[in-house]
Design an enzyme around this catalytic site. Structure first.
Site, PDB file in Angstrom:
ATOM      1  CB  CYS A 194      -0.945  -0.012   1.201  1.00 31.13           C
ATOM      2  SG  CYS A 194      -2.062  -1.435   1.163  1.00 31.13           S
TER       3      CYS A 194
ATOM      4  CG  HIS B  20      -6.221   2.249   0.249  1.00 32.00           C
ATOM      5  ND1 HIS B  20      -5.019   2.775  -0.206  1.00 32.00           N
ATOM      6  CD2 HIS B  20      -5.884   1.157   1.003  1.00 32.00           C
ATOM      7  CE1 HIS B  20      -4.021   2.028   0.249  1.00 32.00           C
ATOM      8  NE2 HIS B  20      -4.515   1.044   0.975  1.00 32.00           N
TER       9      HIS B  20
END
Lengths: 385, 385
Positions: A80, A322
């Site tokens: 991420c 995200h």
């Protein structure tokens, strides 16, 4: 070492775009960054692209569609934190004089491949046993409540705050306000975390063009300086401090030192709020409050848009979304937008120094229960006017 | 800019190891590189890891198992050129003084996820229509035969040669000699390419430790200098020159210039022989022979182990194997081994200058039939004693 500035930025709205290819998402972000900066595609000397899930040479494919074919292109995967890793490596190349003009791209197309939780390597045994990110953060939430008296309402307030901010960001995946009750009453995902305590999956892209500050000034008076760029990676550690990230602490502390500031100097902050509890944990890890004080910080309004240190003015991962590889670059774009004074209704007055914390990966120590930190990579960037 | 040297190398044998994790493959390669160099894990300042298929933060996971947790770690994906991309970025960091000591890893675990052809992004329309790598290179082979009179026997000789060499490399996936007849009679994959005209899939890892030459000398007198490291990426081009790679040419020519040599100075060469026809095409692209002359070069024995310029002494991708992300680093290891005079039965006498060409990715122009080159990334490294 030369000072580096961000000279232009662009985003593709975050959301669900299953019909779009990585090229479509990235192209829109890059073309906006060119327009924003006044830089022409032929001036780009190298592409640095962050993407976490399986795609082949995304940087080249996007570069080809925006008039930047044929330059050295590096594609980064760091979970991420892929986007901020690309930015960090590009910053190194520009600051050390390898090149003058870099195009940084963060991009991810999740809708066609994922529904539900982000896949984590099955070789991580705890994951094999069901310990996906929501499970871990659910445990963190209960432990934080137990140790420090943090309340479910305080957790929910993080989501309320970030969704409020997201309503003011046209690039956010969700523009919808929620009450504490709505957040608590949304579907349970991993006790005590409900759906609205979790960031969504999605698609999107973010692009930034960086160059030495001296050169940036020739193009625009809207360039923003990069004062620090630091990656910290997870080491060996006991499993005790579950609620604290040594990597976030190390990364932020080195960044404060590099920028010559303290946490008190920050005007705007983007932190990796993959879950509501995560935002609270990182507050404590990067030193904007003491251990156990993060719940109160939100409750007292300090980190709301009207507070002393607004956090996740973009809407954060919870509301802005995200799309994994895009997140780290998008955070930096929010800092640039705020420092330029171009954030519209979500503008923080007199913003001069801003910081972003992007986290990713899984600490390999989790395999053996030897590490307390779920995350492996913490990238901190500090920008200033 | 500081001169950089390779101070230590290590490999995990290439082959089929479906039971091994990426960590298992990488660990063995890294531990050998530490032993080979005399460098201790704690001296590593940064990890650069190349891996092409879907894994999360492989560099960190391997670093954690070999005593290098907690250093900045960059994971690169650049298709089949992922390993050499990691090496190139590490070389930049060391040569520009960002760090002194870097661990470069190339690794891939294909057996658990792939059988048959390497997956190429489905967004590439020609791939959607069935145009996988073997199909393209089959077309290239027939066109080369048509244009230049190259023969099926000359193609097969590339495979005979590389398998002969592979027999002398304990790290090669296959140690087995084949005759021209056996190669021609093996199963047809993509006319005229048979199974033994194609490189296999597999698993493996390769690791190299690099540092400034000045520092290398303190550890060992077996260090090998990196004289050039160049990435070239595919641009816009007409589809006419199907049998030639502009990227390989550009990458090699810039590398010759950087190293201050000409192709005639090369003593050892590793080129990306994903297919027999590929090896021939790259000969012509990097200027070791004229266009159309590559078939004769092999037939006349020039590039055999006993010839004037031995090519793919390691066995190449055809015999040593092609675990995607590991290949680029493994090529460099073969150069180091030859230049050190440690190649045993496959040693090239008096080897002083050696070059590796690693290629990867798919040219996005293929989508529109606008590009003649299947490959997108060409990385050239030149090393010397």
């Amino acid at each position: 070492m030369r000072e580096v500035s961000v000279i232009g930025v662009g985003m593709h709205k975050f959301g669900k775009f299953p019909e779009k290819r990585v090229e479509d998402l990235g192209r829109e972000a890059c073309l906006k960054a060119f327009q924003d900066s006044g830089v022409e595609p032929k001036e780009i000397e190298s592409i640095y692209c962050g993407l976490a899930l399986d795609e082949m040479t995304p940087g080249q494919r996007i570069g080809y569609e925006v008039g930047v074919p044929g330059v050295p292109t590096y594609n980064f995967e760091n979970g991420c934190a892929s986007g901020s890793t690309a930015f960090n490596d590009a910053w190194k190349a520009v600051s050390r004089g390898v090149i003058d003009m870099a195009l940084v791209i963060g991009v991810e197309s999740m809708s066609p491949v994922i529904s539900g939780v982000i896949p984590i390597p099955p070789t991580v045994l705890m994951v094999k046993m069901g310990m996906y990110a929501p499970s871990l953060f659910g445990i963190f939430a209960y432990r934080h409540m137990h140790d420090y008296g943090t309340t479910l309402e305080q957790l929910a307030m993080v989501s309320v705050k970030n969704h409020d901010n997201g309503c003011l960001n046209p690039y956010a995946q969700y523009q919808k306000k929620f009450t504490i009750e709505q957040i608590r009453n949304s579907r349970m995902i991993s006790d005590p975390l409900t759906l609205l305590d979790c960031s969504p999956t999605g698609d999107g892209a973010a692009a930034a063009i960086i160059c030495p500050t001296d050169i940036a000034k020739k193009y625009t008076d809207r360039s923003i300086k990069v004062k620090a760029s630091v990656m910290a990676v997870g080491g060996y550690q006991s499993s005790a401090p579950l609620l604290f990230s040594y990597e976030a602490k190390k990364s932020a502390n080195e960044a404060y030192k590099m920028a010559g500031i303290s946490p008190k100097d920050l005007d705007v902050l983007e932190v990796h709020d993959c879950f509501t509890i995560a935002e609270l944990m990182w507050y404590e890890s990067i030193g904007i409050c003491e251990k156990g004080e993060s719940g109160k910080l939100v409750e007292e309004g300090v980190t709301w848009l009207t507070g002393e240190l607004p956090v996740n003015t973009s809407g954060g991962l919870l509301s802005k979304g995200h799309p994994i590889g895009a997140t780290g670059v998008a955070q930096i774009i929010e800092l640039v937008t705020q420092l330029r004074g171009e954030a519209g209704q979500r503008q923080v007055d007199d913003a001069e120094i801003a910081m972003a914390l992007n986290m990713g990966g899984v600490n390999p120590g989790l395999i053996m229960g030897l590490a307390g930190n779920v995350f492996n990579v913490a990238n901190t960037h500090i920008l200033s006017k």
